[in-house]
Design an enzyme around this catalytic site. Structure first.
Site, mmCIF file in Angstrom:
data_model
loop_
_atom_site.group_PDB
_atom_site.id
_atom_site.type_symbol
_atom_site.label_atom_id
_atom_site.label_comp_id
_atom_site.label_asym_id
_atom_site.label_seq_id
_atom_site.Cartn_x
_atom_site.Cartn_y
_atom_site.Cartn_z
ATOM 1 N N ASN A 235 41.768 26.612 32.611
ATOM 2 C CA ASN A 235 39.832 26.345 32.012
ATOM 3 C C ASN A 235 40.217 25.961 30.223
ATOM 4 O O ASN A 235 40.990 26.480 29.695
ATOM 5 C CB ASN A 235 39.396 27.166 32.484
ATOM 6 C CG ASN A 235 40.421 28.776 32.549
ATOM 7 O OD1 ASN A 235 39.768 29.577 31.261
ATOM 8 N ND2 ASN A 235 40.481 29.662 33.392
ATOM 9 N N GLY B 285 37.668 43.631 31.632
ATOM 10 C CA GLY B 285 37.975 42.194 32.278
ATOM 11 C C GLY B 285 37.598 41.035 31.546
ATOM 12 O O GLY B 285 36.528 40.753 31.747
ATOM 13 N N ALA C 101 39.117 38.558 30.580
ATOM 14 C CA ALA C 101 40.171 37.014 30.965
ATOM 15 C C ALA C 101 39.367 36.239 31.722
ATOM 16 O O ALA C 101 38.819 36.136 32.538
ATOM 17 C CB ALA C 101 41.281 37.406 31.775
ATOM 18 N N ASP D 133 40.071 30.996 39.766
ATOM 19 C CA ASP D 133 39.701 31.304 41.152
ATOM 20 C C ASP D 133 40.366 31.036 42.164
ATOM 21 O O ASP D 133 40.561 31.439 43.396
ATOM 22 C CB ASP D 133 38.896 30.996 41.824
ATOM 23 C CG ASP D 133 37.032 31.816 40.201
ATOM 24 O OD1 ASP D 133 37.412 32.988 40.451
ATOM 25 O OD2 ASP D 133 36.445 31.510 40.619
ATOM 26 N N LYS E 59 58.944 17.836 39.897
ATOM 27 C CA LYS E 59 58.297 17.210 39.818
ATOM 28 C C LYS E 59 56.932 16.295 40.181
ATOM 29 O O LYS E 59 57.818 15.620 40.878
ATOM 30 C CB LYS E 59 58.369 16.673 38.184
ATOM 31 C CG LYS E 59 57.199 15.750 37.466
ATOM 32 C CD LYS E 59 57.329 15.361 36.396
ATOM 33 C CE LYS E 59 55.883 14.663 35.746
ATOM 34 N NZ LYS E 59 56.559 13.135 34.712
ATOM 35 N N ASP F 201 41.243 38.856 43.183
ATOM 36 C CA ASP F 201 40.114 40.044 42.075
ATOM 37 C C ASP F 201 41.040 40.163 41.758
ATOM 38 O O ASP F 201 40.512 41.888 42.161
ATOM 39 C CB ASP F 201 39.245 39.927 42.859
ATOM 40 C CG ASP F 201 38.064 40.109 41.427
ATOM 41 O OD1 ASP F 201 38.149 40.904 40.486
ATOM 42 O OD2 ASP F 201 36.850 38.872 41.226
ATOM 43 N N PHE G 85 33.194 40.741 32.641
ATOM 44 C CA PHE G 85 32.506 38.887 32.391
ATOM 45 C C PHE G 85 32.190 38.428 33.366
ATOM 46 O O PHE G 85 33.339 38.468 34.516
ATOM 47 C CB PHE G 85 33.804 38.550 30.874
ATOM 48 C CG PHE G 85 33.763 38.988 29.812
ATOM 49 C CD1 PHE G 85 34.029 40.502 29.696
ATOM 50 C CD2 PHE G 85 32.850 38.885 28.168
ATOM 51 C CE1 PHE G 85 33.876 41.286 28.423
ATOM 52 C CE2 PHE G 85 32.472 39.521 27.420
ATOM 53 C CZ PHE G 85 33.398 40.892 27.092
ATOM 54 N N LYS H 152 27.973 40.685 40.469
ATOM 55 C CA LYS H 152 29.435 41.084 40.106
ATOM 56 C C LYS H 152 29.135 42.491 40.469
ATOM 57 O O LYS H 152 30.504 42.545 40.297
ATOM 58 C CB LYS H 152 29.355 39.339 39.386
ATOM 59 C CG LYS H 152 30.271 38.239 39.856
ATOM 60 C CD LYS H 152 30.699 37.398 38.389
ATOM 61 C CE LYS H 152 30.025 35.943 38.642
ATOM 62 N NZ LYS H 152 30.409 34.915 38.363
ATOM 63 N N LYS I 45 32.424 43.681 42.470
ATOM 64 C CA LYS I 45 33.022 44.121 41.936
ATOM 65 C C LYS I 45 32.964 45.490 41.851
ATOM 66 O O LYS I 45 33.553 46.544 41.035
ATOM 67 C CB LYS I 45 33.489 43.963 40.631
ATOM 68 C CG LYS I 45 33.863 42.073 41.279
ATOM 69 C CD LYS I 45 34.185 41.378 39.744
ATOM 70 C CE LYS I 45 34.016 39.604 39.825
ATOM 71 N NZ LYS I 45 35.506 39.027 39.845
HETATM 72 O O1 C5P Z 1 33.940 36.310 40.298
HETATM 73 P P1 C5P Z 1 34.409 36.202 38.421
HETATM 74 O O2 C5P Z 1 35.206 34.939 38.845
HETATM 75 O O3 C5P Z 1 32.788 35.157 38.057
HETATM 76 O O4 C5P Z 1 33.519 37.185 37.988
HETATM 77 C C1 C5P Z 1 34.048 37.607 36.284
HETATM 78 C C2 C5P Z 1 35.175 38.966 35.926
HETATM 79 O O5 C5P Z 1 36.345 38.809 36.549
HETATM 80 C C3 C5P Z 1 35.636 38.503 34.613
HETATM 81 O O6 C5P Z 1 35.576 39.693 34.346
HETATM 82 C C4 C5P Z 1 36.693 37.995 34.867
HETATM 83 O O7 C5P Z 1 38.025 38.679 34.491
HETATM 84 C C5 C5P Z 1 37.069 39.213 36.859
HETATM 85 N N1 C5P Z 1 37.832 38.604 37.523
HETATM 86 C C6 C5P Z 1 39.224 38.796 38.029
HETATM 87 N N2 C5P Z 1 39.670 38.326 39.093
HETATM 88 C C7 C5P Z 1 39.373 36.869 39.363
HETATM 89 C C8 C5P Z 1 38.106 36.556 38.875
HETATM 90 C C9 C5P Z 1 37.501 36.983 37.825
HETATM 91 O O8 C5P Z 1 39.273 40.274 37.265
HETATM 92 N N3 C5P Z 1 40.446 36.478 40.136
#
Ligand code: C5P
Length: 417
Positions: A229, A292, A294, A298, A308, A325, A342, A356, A360
């Protein structure tokens, strides 16, 4: 240096504890001749904004790039340049000037000035001050890539580092001369953060360990391709730097980025979400604060092709599997951790962010708008903060400034638990 001082006064048998106002910190900003001198104006502004007194000293070559008046307007102090100037020497002589600051930062530091410092020359005001001071000295090199990679420059800097001079940067990228390579001056925010961290601000987080994840993840499809991304990692790196500047021990778990590691931080590089999860769980076990930042992918490819993938039909279908997650897993493993997430959203920012926060089990979530030139790979950012029972806005500013304000909020909430 700086810092509020406690004073105990006894009046009529009562002891009154008085916190004196912090004395302003003093910076001597040396500017040498290079096109990056124009960025020193922003650097001066950042220090002034943070309450520092800033005295600028320019070399003769520096004044060819930027007018001293620019710095006088920004700092409220007349710029010094000449070594033998009866008027200035009568007010504050060069030896007094060398004693005055809490730190000296030379930005940009040209190859010539670096060479002079290495040799201990004193043929202008700036080099004389550097020789006549025992204050922390930071050099921020900026030059053409060939001047940078020249053995003379490298040897001079190695000598200066051995003597305790702190080198900040350079970075790499496109240069004013039209070339691309190493030698680009660090951005003003990065310099400001590193100097603040090295000199130690209010160390409210001393003794605490903070972990920050930053940047994108890369999910491999085959040996050459991946899904990723647009995250640059800039906001996460700025948060790591801001936490370190407040005294925290910081571990930065970074996806692939182009960014230099902020001073004093331990950085662990990862690629995929699964790698980030493994390192995050291990680091979180030793930490009190986890941010978090980053942009974790997903989904990942359900199976990674060992060779390849060859072009065949008009369309191809990829089967993706959900990534773990990381924040939710860290929370499950560490219920007492102060956990910050974030949320990058293109719609219904508050609603999604609050969802969220709850799902979380975070202590704080920082939400920002993304898409259409917002947030990802930009220099500025704005955040909406949500926590159980409260919310606040951080107005658009540099990512370093936004990070400082976010860390203020983290500290306030961490303490009020
Ligand atoms: O659910 P979403 O991806 O929108 O949530 C964003 C937050 O969750 C960010 O803080 C990101 O670092 C964290 N995140 C995570 N693991 C994932 C996806 C996102 O910890 N697989």
């Amino acid at each position: 240096m700086g810092g509020a001082a406690a004073l105990a006064v006894s009046i009529a048998g009562l002891t009154i504890h008085v916190m004196t106002a912090p004395s302003p910190r003093k910076l001597l900003l040396g500017i040498t001749g290079g096109i990056a001198a124009y960025k020193a104006a922003e650097l001066a502004r950042l220090f002034v904004k943070a309450g520092w007194q800033v005295q600028v000293v320019m070399t003769a070559h520096a004044t060819e790039f930027v007018a001293p008046l620019t710095f006088q307007a920004l700092t409220g102090r007349e710029v010094r340049g000449a070594l033998f100037d009866p008027q200035h020497e009568a007010a504050m002589g060069h030896i007094e000037l060398a004693r005055w600051p809490d730190a000296i930062v030379i930005a940009p530091a040209s190859a010539n000035t670096i060479a002079k410092l290495a040799q201990g020359r004193a043929d202008d005001l700036l080099s004389t001050l550097c020789l006549a001071t025992d204050k922390p000295l930071f050099v921020v090199p900026a030059m053409n890539r060939l001047m940078w990679s020249n053995a003379a420059t490298q040897d001079n800097l190695a000598l200066l580092r051995r003597r305790g001079v702190q080198q900040l940067g350079p970075g790499s990228g496109s240069q004013a001369c039209g070339e691309i390579g190493e030698g680009r001056m660090w951005e003003p925010e990065q310099i400001f953060d590193s100097v603040s961290a090295a000199l130690g601000q209010t160390k409210d987080l001393a003794g605490l360990h903070a972990v920050v994840t930053a940047g994108p993840t890369r999910e491999p499809l085959d040996p050459v391709r991946f899904i990723s991304n647009r995250s640059s990692g800039k906001q996460g790196y700025a948060v790591a730097a801001a936490l370190a500047s407040r005294g925290a021990k910081v571990t930065l778990i970074s996806g692939p980025t182009q960014l230099p590691t902020p001073a004093g931080i331990t950085r662990i590089d990862v690629e995929s979400a699964e790698q980030m999860l493994g390192i995050s769980l291990a680091a979180a076990a030793e930490a009190q604060i986890f941010v978090g930042a980053a942009a974790v992918a997903d989904y990942r490819a359900s199976s990674v092709a060992p060779e390849k993938i060859k072009k065949s039909g008009e369309a191809m279908t990829l089967t993706l599997s959900k990534n773990p997650d990381i924040l939710a897993r860290v929370r499950a493993a560490q219920p007492a951790l102060f956990l910050v997430g974030f949320a990058a959203e293109t719609e219904k920012l508050a609603e999604h962010a609050r969802g969220k926060l709850e799902k979380k089990q975070l202590n704080l979530i920082a939400a920002n708008w993304v898409g259409a030139g917002k947030a990802f790979d930009t220099e500025d950012n704005a955040l909406s903060l949500f926590w159980p029972g409260g919310e606040a806005e951080i107005a658009s500013a540099s990512k370093a400034e936004v990070a400082r304000q976010l860390v203020d909020r983290i500290i306030a909430l961490y303490r009020s638990r």
